[in-house]
Structures are given as structure tokens and as C-alpha cells.
Design an enzyme around this catalytic site. Structure first.
Site, PDB file in Angstrom:
ATOM      1  CD  GLU A  82      10.035   5.294  -5.378  1.00 30.41           C
ATOM      2  OE1 GLU A  82       9.088   5.566  -6.133  1.00 30.41           O
ATOM      3  OE2 GLU A  82      10.784   4.314  -5.530  1.00 30.41           O
ATOM      4  CD  GLU A 113      -5.864  -8.180   5.347  1.00 33.80           C
ATOM      5  OE1 GLU A 113      -6.838  -8.740   4.848  1.00 33.80           O
ATOM      6  OE2 GLU A 113      -4.802  -7.970   4.734  1.00 33.80           O
TER       7      GLU A 113
END
Length: 305
Positions: A82, A113
């Protein structure tokens, strides 16, 4: 045995969550989110320290590198993505890394992860360096992928910022600028996409927006570096120029057309009576700070942390 990580503990106030009436259920879930706001407010001094440390790095041309896994990784991808339409931040200077790669944005990649070496490799692959800022995010603060990435970035000389939701988390000790978002147990036990994730989103919004303000991407609270890529944003750009300068719609649109749609350049043109090229050159000379070009005050320096 109780997990020492607060985000993994069972919330004592919601043992009957599955028995609540619909209105009470919605109220409980919404009310618990307020803890995220409080956690970010409590972390304001740590976020300020990270801001002050990061601004000089970015002024030298450094990048923002986001690292996370699961929800934390997706929030990093969102924040990085963004920055370009909102502030015209160069996309090559916002680098999101997520455990499991791009596939992990849409679906869980089991075990990704847990690979600390993968975090190290991913950071090394983007050639992180001393001018870069690495923002590592993990609710638990123990995620191996994120720890590996943070340690690798720090070893390469990058400024490292760590967001974690558990006091004493290893991630907070592995970075230059630790930020504790102490959200406590989740209303749905262990579901850190809830309050912990909300706090991370607010903290990332806060830090990246503050960075853009300090780097001259705003005039007042106006998004003068917004990239007008659709009809809605083109209309917003015109209205921003009108608001900032008092010009009518035709004059604002004419200035925008002359300077290629840059709100910041257009407002300097109209306020100082300059052509597009001269306005752009003055902005470049002032590091993009419109107030400095307009003689409305020096660009702010870093404050004491």
C-alpha cells in the site's frame, strides 16, 4: 502446563463463548479487539524510537524490508504493497518476505515458519545492507523463520525493528528496535489473527505512515504524493490541489495535467506561480518537502527518543 507465551494462554473471561447469543457474541469479539489499540498506545515510545532510527536510513535511499509468517507475514505484505499507491513510494524499496513465499499469501504453507535457515536465505537473497530497515513481525516472537531473518539482517548491518506480542520474546532481543505489543490471551485461545494481528496492523500502519510523513510525503495531512491510478484517485488529486491552494477545479486540473499528475508539484506551481519543471526541481532540492519549498518552515528533524 501453561504455555509461558501470553498469546497462547486461555482467556479466563470467555469460557462460555460458544454459548453466547448472537448479539453478545459479536459484542464480545468486537470488545476484545480494543485491547489491540491499548497495546499499540503503550508501545508508542518504542515506535517513536524505531521511527527516529529509520528515517536517516531511508533518507540515504534504504529500503523497507518486511518479514513475517502466516498472519504476520500477510500484514507485512499488505503494508508494503500500500505504500506505493498512497505515497508514491518506489515499489523496489518496499520488500515483503513471507515464510513459504508468495503461495503463503493465500494459503497456509505447513512448516514454512519453522525453517530458520530459510529466513536467513530470503534476507540474503534481497541483498540487504546497512541503509535498509528490516521490520520483523511475529505474534509469538519465537517464529524460527522470522528470527533467522532478523538475525541475518542485523548481521548485514541493516536497522532491525521487531514487533512481537509476548513480553520477553526472543525476537525483541534479536533486533535494534524492539516493539512489544502486549495483547495478552486471545478471546479464541491461540488465534493470534485476532487481537495480536490487529495490534500488528495498527503498529505497521502507524510506523510506516509516520515514516512517510517525516520523509515529506504529506503536506499538512494531505496525501500529496498519492498516485492517481484510477478515476477515484484522479478526482481526489484534483480536490487535494484545490484544498491546498484555493484554486478552482479548472486551474487545479490544468496544473496537474502540466506536471504529469503530481499533486505536490501542482500545489507548488500554483502557490509560487512556477512552471512544472521549476517546481519539480525545487522539490527535488528540498528532498520532497513541500513546506520547505514554500517557505512555510523547515522540514522537521528527528526528535529525541
Amino acid at each position: 502446563m501453561t504455555d509461558p507465551r501470553r498469546t497462547e494462554q486461555v482467556h479466563p473471561d470467555y469460557a462460555d463463548l460458544d454459548t453466547l447469543a448472537p448479539d453478545a457474541l459479536i459484542a464480545a469479539l468486537a470488545d476484545d479487539q480494543l485491547g489491540a489499540v491499548r497495546a499499540v498506545q503503550a508501545a508508542a515510545p518504542q515506535l517513536t524510537a524505531a521511527l527516529n532510527a529509520a528515517v536517516p536510513q531511508l533518507e540515504r535511499g534504504g529500503r523497507l524490508v518486511y518479514v513475517g509468517a502466516g498472519t504476520s507475514g500477510r500484514l507485512g505484505v499488505l503494508d508494503a504493497t500500500e505504500l506505493t499507491p498512497t505515497f508514491s513510494w518506489p515499489p523496489e524499496r518496499a520488500v515483503p518476505l513471507i515464510a513459504g513465499g508468495e503461495r503463503a499469501i493465500r494459503q497456509a504453507v505447513e512448516g514454512a515458519e519453522d525453517d530458520e535457515a530459510a529466513g536467513e536465505r530470503d534476507v540474503q537473497a534481497v541483498n540487504i545492507g546497512p541503509d535498509d530497515v528490516l521490520i520483523a513481525v511475529a505474534a509469538s516472537g519465537t517464529t524460527p523463520y522470522v528470527l533467522g531473518a532478523a538475525r541475518s539482517g542485523r548481521a548485514a548491518g541493516a536497522l532491525t525493528v521487531g514487533l512481537a506480542n509476548n513480553p520477553g520474546a526472543p525476537l525483541l532481543a534479536a533486533v535494534d528496535c524492539p516493539v512489544l505489543l502486549d495483547t495478552g490471551p486471545e478471546i479464541i485461545s491461540g488465534s493470534t489473527r485476532l487481537k495480536a494481528g490487529t495490534a500488528q496492523k495498527i503498529a505497521l500502519n502507524t510506523l510506516s505512515s509516520a515514516l512517510m510523513v517525516r520523509l515529506g510525503k504529506l503536506y499538512g495531512n494531505l496525501m500529496v504524493d498519492v498516485r492517481a491510478t484510477n478515476a477515484k484517485l484522479e478526482d481526489r488529486a484534483r480536490r487535494l490541489v484545490q484544498h491546498a491552494t484555493g484554486a478552482d477545479a479548472d486551474a487545479a486540473q490544468a496544473a496537474l495535467s502540466e506536471c504529469g499528475g503530481s499533486v505536490k508539484t501542482a500545489l507548488v506551481m500554483l502557490k509560487l506561480g512556477l512552471g512544472a519543471q521549476e517546481a519539480a526541481q525545487r522539490l527535488e532540492g528540498a528532498g520532497g518537502h513541500a513546506r520547505q519549498v514554500l517557505g512555510e518552515g523547515e522540514a522537521l528533524g528527528t526528535s529525541a527518543s
